[in-house]
Design a protein around this motif. Sequence first.
Motif, mmCIF file in Angstrom:
data_model
loop_
_atom_site.group_PDB
_atom_site.id
_atom_site.type_symbol
_atom_site.label_atom_id
_atom_site.label_comp_id
_atom_site.label_asym_id
_atom_site.label_seq_id
_atom_site.Cartn_x
_atom_site.Cartn_y
_atom_site.Cartn_z
ATOM 1 N N GLY A 1 0.808 -1.252 0.020
ATOM 2 C CA GLY A 1 0.055 0.105 -0.167
ATOM 3 C C GLY A 1 0.858 1.188 0.031
ATOM 4 O O GLY A 1 1.963 1.155 -0.195
ATOM 5 N N CYS A 2 0.252 2.361 0.083
ATOM 6 C CA CYS A 2 1.045 3.727 0.201
ATOM 7 C C CYS A 2 1.977 3.813 1.335
ATOM 8 O O CYS A 2 1.427 3.287 2.581
ATOM 9 N N MET A 3 3.175 4.098 1.207
ATOM 10 C CA MET A 3 4.321 4.188 2.113
ATOM 11 C C MET A 3 4.103 5.404 2.794
ATOM 12 O O MET A 3 4.960 5.809 3.679
ATOM 13 N N GLY A 4 3.105 6.468 2.543
ATOM 14 C CA GLY A 4 3.051 7.702 3.021
ATOM 15 C C GLY A 4 3.866 8.752 2.562
ATOM 16 O O GLY A 4 3.896 9.776 2.920
ATOM 17 N N TYR A 5 4.509 8.458 1.428
ATOM 18 C CA TYR A 5 5.617 9.418 0.697
ATOM 19 C C TYR A 5 5.010 9.999 -0.387
ATOM 20 O O TYR A 5 5.710 9.594 -1.568
ATOM 21 N N CYS A 6 3.900 10.363 -0.694
ATOM 22 C CA CYS A 6 2.993 10.480 -1.890
ATOM 23 C C CYS A 6 3.800 11.742 -2.917
ATOM 24 O O CYS A 6 3.516 11.494 -3.919
ATOM 25 N N PHE A 7 4.565 12.358 -2.080
ATOM 26 C CA PHE A 7 5.181 13.691 -2.761
ATOM 27 C C PHE A 7 6.143 12.882 -3.621
ATOM 28 O O PHE A 7 6.696 13.765 -4.524
ATOM 29 N N ALA A 8 6.722 11.558 -3.478
ATOM 30 C CA ALA A 8 7.830 11.259 -4.108
ATOM 31 C C ALA A 8 7.445 9.899 -4.928
ATOM 32 O O ALA A 8 8.317 8.987 -5.146
ATOM 33 N N GLU A 9 6.076 9.679 -5.269
ATOM 34 C CA GLU A 9 5.982 8.458 -5.895
ATOM 35 C C GLU A 9 6.280 8.471 -7.550
ATOM 36 O O GLU A 9 6.388 9.793 -7.997
ATOM 37 N N PRO A 10 6.665 7.468 -8.095
ATOM 38 C CA PRO A 10 6.547 6.055 -7.546
ATOM 39 C C PRO A 10 7.386 5.664 -6.413
ATOM 40 O O PRO A 10 8.766 6.141 -6.595
ATOM 41 N N THR A 11 7.138 5.280 -5.143
ATOM 42 C CA THR A 11 8.231 4.902 -4.210
ATOM 43 C C THR A 11 8.368 3.272 -4.196
ATOM 44 O O THR A 11 7.319 2.594 -4.476
ATOM 45 N N ILE A 12 9.453 3.109 -3.850
ATOM 46 C CA ILE A 12 9.794 1.374 -3.672
ATOM 47 C C ILE A 12 10.447 1.129 -2.540
ATOM 48 O O ILE A 12 11.448 2.040 -2.108
ATOM 49 N N GLU A 13 10.464 0.126 -1.747
ATOM 50 C CA GLU A 13 11.405 -0.388 -1.060
ATOM 51 C C GLU A 13 12.120 -1.493 -1.092
ATOM 52 O O GLU A 13 11.575 -2.563 -1.611
ATOM 53 N N VAL A 14 13.414 -1.495 -1.131
ATOM 54 C CA VAL A 14 14.478 -2.637 -1.373
ATOM 55 C C VAL A 14 15.052 -3.190 -0.416
ATOM 56 O O VAL A 14 15.574 -2.586 0.579
ATOM 57 N N SER A 15 14.979 -4.395 0.159
ATOM 58 C CA SER A 15 15.278 -5.037 1.152
ATOM 59 C C SER A 15 16.472 -6.317 0.676
ATOM 60 O O SER A 15 15.862 -7.289 -0.168
ATOM 61 N N ILE A 16 17.763 -5.956 0.933
ATOM 62 C CA ILE A 16 18.827 -6.736 0.653
ATOM 63 C C ILE A 16 19.046 -7.516 1.787
ATOM 64 O O ILE A 16 19.235 -6.981 2.980
ATOM 65 N N PRO A 17 19.092 -8.973 1.794
ATOM 66 C CA PRO A 17 19.378 -9.597 2.981
ATOM 67 C C PRO A 17 20.726 -9.259 3.773
ATOM 68 O O PRO A 17 21.763 -9.045 3.016
ATOM 69 N N GLY A 18 20.488 -8.983 5.113
ATOM 70 C CA GLY A 18 21.596 -8.511 5.869
ATOM 71 C C GLY A 18 21.789 -7.101 5.746
ATOM 72 O O GLY A 18 22.565 -6.482 6.718
ATOM 73 N N LYS A 19 20.951 -6.488 5.179
ATOM 74 C CA LYS A 19 21.052 -4.947 5.152
ATOM 75 C C LYS A 19 19.570 -4.376 5.581
ATOM 76 O O LYS A 19 18.524 -4.937 5.452
#
Lengths: 179, 134
Positions: B73-91
């Motif tokens: 869903g929306c991450m709450g950063y509507c001013f900066a769309e499109p937004t993505i979250e990148v999770s790299i294992p260990g980081k």
Amino acid sequence: MKEISLHILDIVQNSIQAGAKQVIISITEDIPENMMRIEITDNGKGMNSEILAKVNDPFFTSGNKKTGLGLPLLKQHAEAAGGAIIIESGEGKGTTVIATFVHDHPDRQPIGDITTTMMSLIRSNPEMDFIYSHSANRKKFVLDTRHIKQELEGIPIGSKEVIVFLRDMITGNLNELIT
Amino acid sequence: MAKVKTLDDLRKLREGLKTRTSLRDKSENAEQMIHVKVAMATCCIASGSRETMNYLADELEKRNIDAIVTQTGCMGYCFAEPTIEVSIPGKDPVIFGYVDEKKANEIIQKYIKGGELVEGIIPVNYRNIDDTNK
């Protein structure tokens, strides 16, 4: 939203947030009646009458980080194109959103890239079932991911080759439908 | 015009895929994989997140990077769309804003493959309006 397929993607996000396991997306283009109808039905948790009364209010949302503009925008665009929206829902009974448009209305948005919308939904929610049907010119195309999964016999629906296949399948069938 | 694909074609594809040992369900070892979440709410979709998501999924596959791309869903950063979250294992997960296809390409090449930070990160101490009301 610049196209109807984006509205569809947006409304289905509500279904996903509502815990739906199955979403039925139905598009009907009735040229003789000059009408286009979009119907989205889910088996999510549904809404009570109090929430249902407010869903068309801009900025009303039952989620904590949503804009509350999805349904109001769809309503605005449907009404601008001579149509309307109807929302039916009940707690524990899922939700149905129906939007109608005058087909040749100059303010009706194009359907747009429905293939990409469907691929976005399928590849990011492989556990869900999507039934997409599109009727036009007395022809009908139905994509039912339950049947696809059955045919795949355990091969993930989100695998690259299957996604490419489904993309070609939808595009090819829609081209057949509208020609 | 190319032949329209049918379920018969899918059965043929299935038989071909069954012989491939590399094919597996990514959810089986999800914790060891790179996870990209694409925000997909009204604000995000209107800003182009559908194209961003499909680009990321296609490109990660093409470049043989083991990753899962999902929507959220929306991450709450509507001013900066499109937004993505990148999770790299260990980081720690990193949120990027204004991710069009060009930025997505840069994130794959520099951050995911190279481990190098790129511009466009939304700082973790950024407080949106929901946070300030808490």
